[in-house]
Design a protein around this motif. Structure first.
Motif, PDB file in Angstrom:
ATOM      1  N   THR A 128       0.830  -1.205   0.000  1.00 21.38           N
ATOM      2  CA  THR A 128       0.000   0.000   0.000  1.00 21.38           C
ATOM      3  C   THR A 128       0.865   1.256   0.000  1.00 21.38           C
ATOM      4  O   THR A 128       0.606   2.206  -0.743  1.00 21.38           O
ATOM      5  N   SER A 198      -4.024  -1.454  -8.171  1.00 14.51           N
ATOM      6  CA  SER A 198      -3.960  -1.857  -6.763  1.00 14.51           C
ATOM      7  C   SER A 198      -5.336  -2.337  -6.307  1.00 14.51           C
ATOM      8  O   SER A 198      -6.258  -2.484  -7.102  1.00 14.51           O
ATOM      9  N   THR A 202      -6.903   0.595  -1.399  1.00 12.28           N
ATOM     10  CA  THR A 202      -5.789   1.522  -1.607  1.00 12.28           C
ATOM     11  C   THR A 202      -6.272   2.769  -2.338  1.00 12.28           C
ATOM     12  O   THR A 202      -5.836   3.882  -2.047  1.00 12.28           O
TER      13      THR A 202
END
Length: 298
Positions: A128, A198, A202
């Motif tokens: 992240t 992602s 995120t």
């Protein structure tokens, strides 16, 4: 909607037990249609736009003398925080309608195009963090050049001039702009996730951080706890406030999050000169207030 209907099925697919966060995410999202899940971005926007400016507003209300000491343009009168907030809510109607209307649908379509994940596993803290760094750098570079374009004669007059009506901005000025202006900046937020896909969580974190940063840059105060004092090359309120102070013809401080583009391309020279001048002005303001206070006590 996740491809496994039970927690046991999810753990079998992962090849391990779920973490507490993954178990919580599974219970929340396993049976949720993907369109509804990705549409949560509207809630993220609305909550962050309503909440992000409140800490400074509360500080202005409860500790006005402390806030005044750190005001970046001390000679400019500041309206009451409550009136500013009510004005902000009224002026944000167009943004709210956009966020509740077409934006979630466009965002959901972009999710599928970019390959954003909504299932398990959840990203690690390290993953992240790396995504957020990439997103910040990509968005910062693109928004820098967008901002320079918006200060061309055509871009300023047709799109960006409304935002610069706030020459001494408060935190709420971050969203004070035309719909076209806001849309262009929102598009720059998508480029990082498009390059490096992602997890949806995120994305929510990235958008939340970017909104908070925008309000921080427009708050009008340089407090001792400002992130710019702790993060190298971070912009912050002092850096962006000069951009509003200089107004239409400014050729300085176009960066959004970090200052590196302004340093690389030399668009920070006016700011460096102004910074020295502002320090002298603030010192005079403090001395004037001290004299006024001593006179009242007598």
């Amino acid at each position: 909607m996740m491809p496994y209907g039970t927690a046991a099925g999810a753990e079998a697919a992962l090849g391990r037990s779920m973490s507490w966060a993954e178990a919580l995410w599974f219970r929340y999202s396993a049976a949720m249609p993907e369109l509804w899940l990705t549409s949560h971005i509207a809630l993220v926007y609305l909550v962050m736009y309503a909440v992000a400016p409140l800490p400074v507003m509360v500080l202005q209300q409860l500790a006005p003398a402390y806030a005044l000491r750190h005001k970046l343009q001390p000679g400019v009168p500041q309206p009451s925080p409550v009136s500013v907030y009510l004005s902000y809510i009224s002026e944000s109607k167009g943004l709210t309608l956009s966020v509740l209307g077409p934006f979630p649908l466009i965002y959901s379509a972009a999710f599928k195009l970019f390959g954003v994940r909504t299932g398990l596993p959840l990203p690690s803290v390290w993953e992240t963090a790396m995504h957020l760094v990439v997103y910040s750098l990509v968005e910062d570079y693109l928004s820098y050049w967008l901002h320079r374009f918006l200060h061309t004669k055509w871009g300023y007059e047709k799109i960006h001039s409304a935002h610069h009506e706030k020459t001494a901005p408060s935190g709420f000025a971050g969203s004070y702009a035309t719909g076209t202006d806001l849309t262009l900046y929102t598009i720059t937020l998508f480029f990082g996730p498009a390059i490096v896909p992602s997890h949806v969580t995120t994305h929510w974190l990235w958008f939340s951080i970017r909104i908070m940063e925008a309000f921080d840059a427009h708050c009008g105060y340089d407090f001792p706890f400002s992130l710019a004092r702790f993060i190298p090359f971070f912009g912050g309120a002092e850096f962006h406030d000069y951009h509003h102070y200089a107004g239409k013809k400014t050729k300085s401080n176009f960066s959004s999050v970090f200052r590196y583009c302004d340093y690389i391309y030399g668009t920070n020279k006016g700011y460096m000169y102004h910074k020295r001048s502002l320090a002298k002005l603030k010192m005079k303001e403090v001395k004037h207030n001290m004299k006024g206070s001593s006179g009242k006590e007598d």
